[in-house]
Design a protein around this motif. Structure first.
Motif, PDB file in Angstrom:
ATOM      1  N   MET A   1      12.207  20.067  -0.854  1.00  0.00           N
ATOM      2  CA  MET A   1      11.633  18.724  -0.799  1.00  0.00           C
ATOM      3  C   MET A   1      10.744  18.464  -2.006  1.00  0.00           C
ATOM      4  O   MET A   1      10.713  17.389  -2.578  1.00  0.00           O
ATOM      5  N   LYS A   2      10.038  19.563  -2.432  1.00  0.00           N
ATOM      6  CA  LYS A   2       9.162  19.452  -3.585  1.00  0.00           C
ATOM      7  C   LYS A   2       9.987  19.091  -4.826  1.00  0.00           C
ATOM      8  O   LYS A   2       9.637  18.200  -5.589  1.00  0.00           O
ATOM      9  N   HIS A   3      11.140  19.797  -4.933  1.00  0.00           N
ATOM     10  CA  HIS A   3      12.039  19.571  -6.060  1.00  0.00           C
ATOM     11  C   HIS A   3      12.489  18.107  -6.106  1.00  0.00           C
ATOM     12  O   HIS A   3      12.552  17.488  -7.160  1.00  0.00           O
ATOM     13  N   THR A   4      12.738  17.556  -4.917  1.00  0.00           N
ATOM     14  CA  THR A   4      13.181  16.170  -4.825  1.00  0.00           C
ATOM     15  C   THR A   4      12.179  15.231  -5.478  1.00  0.00           C
ATOM     16  O   THR A   4      12.534  14.397  -6.299  1.00  0.00           O
ATOM     17  N   VAL A 171      21.070   5.871  -4.706  1.00  0.00           N
ATOM     18  CA  VAL A 171      21.891   5.867  -3.493  1.00  0.00           C
ATOM     19  C   VAL A 171      22.788   7.104  -3.461  1.00  0.00           C
ATOM     20  O   VAL A 171      22.854   7.826  -2.462  1.00  0.00           O
ATOM     21  N   VAL A 172      23.490   7.364  -4.596  1.00  0.00           N
ATOM     22  CA  VAL A 172      24.380   8.532  -4.637  1.00  0.00           C
ATOM     23  C   VAL A 172      23.576   9.807  -4.473  1.00  0.00           C
ATOM     24  O   VAL A 172      23.965  10.726  -3.742  1.00  0.00           O
ATOM     25  N   TRP A 173      22.440   9.831  -5.132  1.00  0.00           N
ATOM     26  CA  TRP A 173      21.600  11.018  -5.102  1.00  0.00           C
ATOM     27  C   TRP A 173      21.116  11.303  -3.682  1.00  0.00           C
ATOM     28  O   TRP A 173      21.193  12.432  -3.192  1.00  0.00           O
ATOM     29  N   ALA A 174      20.631  10.273  -2.991  1.00  0.00           N
ATOM     30  CA  ALA A 174      20.153  10.451  -1.619  1.00  0.00           C
ATOM     31  C   ALA A 174      21.304  10.823  -0.686  1.00  0.00           C
ATOM     32  O   ALA A 174      21.170  11.678   0.191  1.00  0.00           O
ATOM     33  N   LEU A 175      22.458  10.167  -0.917  1.00  0.00           N
ATOM     34  CA  LEU A 175      23.626  10.424  -0.070  1.00  0.00           C
ATOM     35  C   LEU A 175      24.046  11.888  -0.157  1.00  0.00           C
ATOM     36  O   LEU A 175      24.392  12.518   0.839  1.00  0.00           O
ATOM     37  N   MET A 176      23.978  12.428  -1.377  1.00  0.00           N
ATOM     38  CA  MET A 176      24.439  13.797  -1.576  1.00  0.00           C
ATOM     39  C   MET A 176      23.478  14.818  -0.996  1.00  0.00           C
ATOM     40  O   MET A 176      23.806  15.985  -0.865  1.00  0.00           O
ATOM     41  N   ARG A 177      22.261  14.371  -0.656  1.00  0.00           N
ATOM     42  CA  ARG A 177      21.315  15.276  -0.018  1.00  0.00           C
ATOM     43  C   ARG A 177      21.302  15.116   1.496  1.00  0.00           C
ATOM     44  O   ARG A 177      20.499  15.722   2.181  1.00  0.00           O
ATOM     45  N   SER A 178      22.198  14.268   1.998  1.00  0.00           N
ATOM     46  CA  SER A 178      22.267  14.054   3.445  1.00  0.00           C
ATOM     47  C   SER A 178      23.469  14.818   4.007  1.00  0.00           C
ATOM     48  O   SER A 178      24.349  15.239   3.260  1.00  0.00           O
ATOM     49  N   PRO A 179      23.513  14.993   5.325  1.00  0.00           N
ATOM     50  CA  PRO A 179      24.675  15.658   5.933  1.00  0.00           C
ATOM     51  C   PRO A 179      25.983  14.933   5.591  1.00  0.00           C
ATOM     52  O   PRO A 179      27.024  15.560   5.447  1.00  0.00           O
ATOM     53  N   LEU A 180      25.891  13.606   5.435  1.00  0.00           N
ATOM     54  CA  LEU A 180      27.088  12.850   5.107  1.00  0.00           C
ATOM     55  C   LEU A 180      27.649  13.273   3.748  1.00  0.00           C
ATOM     56  O   LEU A 180      28.860  13.392   3.567  1.00  0.00           O
ATOM     57  N   GLY A 181      26.752  13.515   2.792  1.00  0.00           N
ATOM     58  CA  GLY A 181      27.186  13.952   1.470  1.00  0.00           C
ATOM     59  C   GLY A 181      27.930  15.275   1.535  1.00  0.00           C
ATOM     60  O   GLY A 181      28.939  15.476   0.853  1.00  0.00           O
ATOM     61  N   GLY A 252      31.367  14.185 -16.578  1.00  0.00           N
ATOM     62  CA  GLY A 252      31.553  15.224 -15.579  1.00  0.00           C
ATOM     63  C   GLY A 252      31.779  14.615 -14.221  1.00  0.00           C
ATOM     64  O   GLY A 252      30.893  13.971 -13.667  1.00  0.00           O
ATOM     65  N   VAL A 253      32.991  14.816 -13.688  1.00  0.00           N
ATOM     66  CA  VAL A 253      33.339  14.285 -12.374  1.00  0.00           C
ATOM     67  C   VAL A 253      32.536  15.013 -11.314  1.00  0.00           C
ATOM     68  O   VAL A 253      32.351  16.221 -11.395  1.00  0.00           O
ATOM     69  N   GLY A 254      32.041  14.261 -10.328  1.00  0.00           N
ATOM     70  CA  GLY A 254      31.366  14.912  -9.216  1.00  0.00           C
ATOM     71  C   GLY A 254      29.974  15.425  -9.548  1.00  0.00           C
ATOM     72  O   GLY A 254      29.497  16.370  -8.941  1.00  0.00           O
ATOM     73  N   THR A 255      29.325  14.820 -10.541  1.00  0.00           N
ATOM     74  CA  THR A 255      27.919  15.135 -10.808  1.00  0.00           C
ATOM     75  C   THR A 255      27.171  13.809 -10.943  1.00  0.00           C
ATOM     76  O   THR A 255      27.758  12.788 -11.285  1.00  0.00           O
ATOM     77  N   ILE A 256      25.862  13.841 -10.644  1.00  0.00           N
ATOM     78  CA  ILE A 256      25.061  12.617 -10.753  1.00  0.00           C
ATOM     79  C   ILE A 256      24.850  12.256 -12.213  1.00  0.00           C
ATOM     80  O   ILE A 256      24.915  11.097 -12.616  1.00  0.00           O
ATOM     81  N   ALA A 257      24.592  13.285 -13.046  1.00  0.00           N
ATOM     82  CA  ALA A 257      24.314  13.022 -14.455  1.00  0.00           C
ATOM     83  C   ALA A 257      25.580  12.603 -15.191  1.00  0.00           C
ATOM     84  O   ALA A 257      25.499  11.945 -16.220  1.00  0.00           O
ATOM     85  N   GLY A 258      26.742  12.974 -14.665  1.00  0.00           N
ATOM     86  CA  GLY A 258      28.012  12.696 -15.345  1.00  0.00           C
ATOM     87  C   GLY A 258      28.173  11.253 -15.770  1.00  0.00           C
ATOM     88  O   GLY A 258      28.308  10.969 -16.968  1.00  0.00           O
ATOM     89  N   PRO A 259      28.147  10.306 -14.824  1.00  0.00           N
ATOM     90  CA  PRO A 259      28.335   8.900 -15.214  1.00  0.00           C
ATOM     91  C   PRO A 259      27.258   8.405 -16.172  1.00  0.00           C
ATOM     92  O   PRO A 259      27.529   7.569 -17.033  1.00  0.00           O
ATOM     93  N   VAL A 260      26.027   8.935 -16.050  1.00  0.00           N
ATOM     94  CA  VAL A 260      24.940   8.496 -16.934  1.00  0.00           C
ATOM     95  C   VAL A 260      25.258   8.898 -18.369  1.00  0.00           C
ATOM     96  O   VAL A 260      25.289   8.069 -19.290  1.00  0.00           O
ATOM     97  N   LEU A 261      25.557  10.197 -18.571  1.00  0.00           N
ATOM     98  CA  LEU A 261      25.885  10.685 -19.909  1.00  0.00           C
ATOM     99  C   LEU A 261      27.157  10.013 -20.421  1.00  0.00           C
ATOM    100  O   LEU A 261      27.248   9.633 -21.586  1.00  0.00           O
ATOM    101  N   GLY A 262      28.129   9.876 -19.530  1.00  0.00           N
ATOM    102  CA  GLY A 262      29.417   9.314 -19.925  1.00  0.00           C
ATOM    103  C   GLY A 262      29.290   7.887 -20.418  1.00  0.00           C
ATOM    104  O   GLY A 262      29.892   7.514 -21.426  1.00  0.00           O
TER     105      GLY A 262
END
Lengths: 317, 288
Positions: A1-4, A171-181, A252-262
């Motif tokens: 949680m701290k990391h978040t 949204v993507v970031w939070a989603l990936m930290r949830s059980p749904l992600g 990078g497919v399947g990473t949060i930073a991917g679309p940003v860098l791309g």
């Protein structure tokens, strides 16, 4: 949680600071380019949510971009409100559209799902072109009669673009930290295994598809709010998906930073080709296409994926 | 009477649409791969035709069809051996899609840069303007010839797959590439032949269509969507279904055009929608 908190706080603060300060420092053209960049990042995130995290490739996301933009333009005109107030209608329309199409499209798998959505985008473009009320194929300008301060509209558009671009990333970031992600990635990696541990595959895919459609519609609406003119040729352009796909691939497919860098690389290369080398737009797309082919052959996890190649369970056949 | 003529003309156009879908269905059937650049190859066939007809004006355009098909076979073979086999080896579903989508962007914009974006057509000579009267209906000779050619090609492919050694090897590779490899077959070579055939069909169909409809480098996406709809309407993995799907789609388009002059494609998409809603397995259904 701290990391978040360590990650989320600085990003949020930097975005807020940029939204407040930059309009005072930069001229209109640069602000517009920055807004486009941020919204492109949001769109690429939404595309990546589907392709990278859920394993559903889409070639029809231009449908959601256009749906959001037309929802905004229509609502603004009919309600007589400022576009900033009608912007929330866009994701609702995009999400509903996705939910409506899902029962049909989920009958198709992989490539057929991707092209099926493209057909719906094509149907949308044809219908809009025929509809005089929506401006037909010539398009129509944004109704600004509800705007009180026209001077501040550019600044407001930029601030909304920051909000939407960073918000969709969140949204993507939070989603990936949830059980749904976790469920999404399970479905992507092994559908059968996901089913056997009790994941409702259809519902999980639906949620990802609806979120992706809603987010893309919001970003599309924000983009055309800044552009203030909307025509079906541009809104339903397949090059929206080309951008989302190539940006995600590069980063990078399947990473949060991917679309940003791309997206950063996409815009940087576009400026280099068009302004730096003075080549016509087509050559830029040829270069990007060749690049995407090379990436898919030699580094399918994207340029970033080369570095952080993670262990992935083997796919079952 | 007008309506009947529209239906007949649509069915004749449908033969070509069937050929569009055939290449897509063949590649999917053997490799479980959808070639997203299929439409660009259809347009490439048309551009090759323009070049050939311009350099050999004394030869009737119809006689150049085998040249276009042969070139298509070569292009497909090289494409498969050169790049697509590498993407297939990775075994995941997205990689070949990204590869062929990238290829479609390269080909589309490459053709724009080389030939410009203006609409073109191939002048098919006397054959395209000739017609016959059948039971009070005026039918073009050219569409009849094209439909006959399409049916012939479907039959030839059917024979090849069902009754020849090559076809047996192709079917075996489609079912179990690794077991076929144990029997001394090289799946990569088989794949190269299959893609060769598919692109040959695509470029030939593009060449034939260009003699009745104009095209631009951007027509590829539209053609690919038609090919895709043909495959879904016909039923995944069914060759004769693809021909039937093509004919139905052609009828929907031409009748739709009569009904609503500038929106024939909308009616074709509508038909696709209905099939997806009520017959998700298509006309022939999939046996899986």
């Amino acid at each position: 949680m701290k990391h978040t908190l360590v990650v989320a706080l600085p990003v949020g603060l930097a975005a807020a600071l940029a939204a407040v300060l930059l309009p005072h420092l930069l001229d209109g053209g640069t602000l517009r380019l920055l807004a486009e960049l941020l919204l492109a990042m949001g769109m690429a995130q939404m595309w990546n949510l589907l392709a990278g995290y859920t394993g559903m490739l889409s070639l029809g996301h231009q449908l959601f971009v256009a749906a959001g933009a037309y929802a905004l333009f229509e609502a603004t005109q009919r309600l007589g409100l400022a576009p900033a107030w009608t912007l929330p209608i866009a994701p609702i329309v995009g999400g509903l559209l996705a939910a409506l199409l899902a029962p049909l499209l989920f009958r198709l798998r992989d490539a057929y799902f991707a092209i099926g959505l493209w057909v719906f985008a094509e149907i949308g473009a044809l219908l809009v072109s025929k509809s005089a009320a929506l401006g037909g194929s010539a398009g129509k300008p944004l109704d600004l009669s509800g705007v009180e301060d026209l001077e501040a509209l550019g600044t407001l558009s930029f601030r909304l673009a920051v909000l939407v671009g960073v918000g969709l990333l969140g949204v993507v970031w939070a989603l990936m930290r949830s059980p749904l992600g976790l469920a999404l990635r399970t479905v992507r990696d092994n559908e059968l295994a996901a089913r056997s541990i009790g994941v409702d595959v259809w519902r999980v895919r639906l949620v990802a598809f609806v979120v992706s459609g809603a987010g893309c519609a919001l970003a599309g609406a924000a983009h055309y709010m800044g552009a203030m003119f909307l025509a079906p040729d541009a809104a339903f352009d397949i090059n929206w998906v080309v951008m989302m796909m190539f940006a995600t691939l590069i980063g990078g497919v399947g990473t949060i930073a991917g679309p940003v860098l791309g997206v950063l690389a996409w815009f940087a290369l576009r400026e280099l080709f068009a302004t730096g080398l003075g080549l016509p737009g087509g050559w830029y797309l040829i270069g990007m296409g060749l690049f995407a082919m090379a990436v898919s052959l030699y580094a399918p996890r994207g340029l970033r994926g080369v570095r952080v190649r993670r262990a992935r369970p083997p796919r079952s056949h | 009477m007008d309506w009947i003529a529209s239906v007949v003309n649509g069915a004749l156009l449908g033969g070509l649409y069937g050929l569009f879908g055939l290449g897509l269905a063949l590649v999917f059937g053997v490799m479980r791969l959808v070639n997203l650049a299929h439409g660009e190859f259809i347009v490439m066939g048309a551009f090759l035709g323009v070049g050939l007809v311009a350099t050999l004006p004394q030869v009737p355009p119809m006689a150049l069809a085998p040249v276009v098909a042969l070139a298509g076979y070569g292009v497909g073979w090289v494409l498969q051996r050169g790049v697509v086999n590498g993407a297939l080896r990775r075994g995941d579903a997205l990689t070949p899609l990204m590869l062929t989508f990238g290829l479609s962007v390269v080909l589309r914009n490459g053709m724009v840069s080389l030939f410009g974006a203006d609409p073109r057509a191939i002048d098919g000579g006397a054959l395209t303007s000739a017609g016959v009267d059948v039971a009070g209906l005026r039918l073009g000779i050219y569409p009849l010839v094209v439909l006959a050619a399409a049916v012939l090609l479907f039959a030839a492919l059917h024979w090849l797959l069902r009754h020849s050694e090559t076809g047996r090897v192709m079917r075996a590779t489609a079912d179990a590439p690794e077991i076929a490899r144990l029997m001394g077959v090289s799946p990569e070579r088989v794949f190269a032949r299959v893609t060769g055939l598919a692109i040959a069909f695509a470029m030939l169909a593009g060449f034939l269509l260009a003699q009745r409809t104009s095209f631009t480098p951007f027509s590829g996406a539209e053609r690919m969507l038609v090919a895709f709809e043909v495959v879904i309407i016909g039923g995944l993995g069914s060759f004769w279904g693809a021909l039937a799907g093509g004919v139905l789609l052609g009828i929907a388009q031409v009748v739709g055009q009569k009904f609503d002059s500038n929106a024939g494609a909308l009616y074709a998409h509508g038909l696709f929608l209905l099939v997806l809603l009520f017959m998700p397995r298509g006309l022939a259904g999939e046996r899986r």
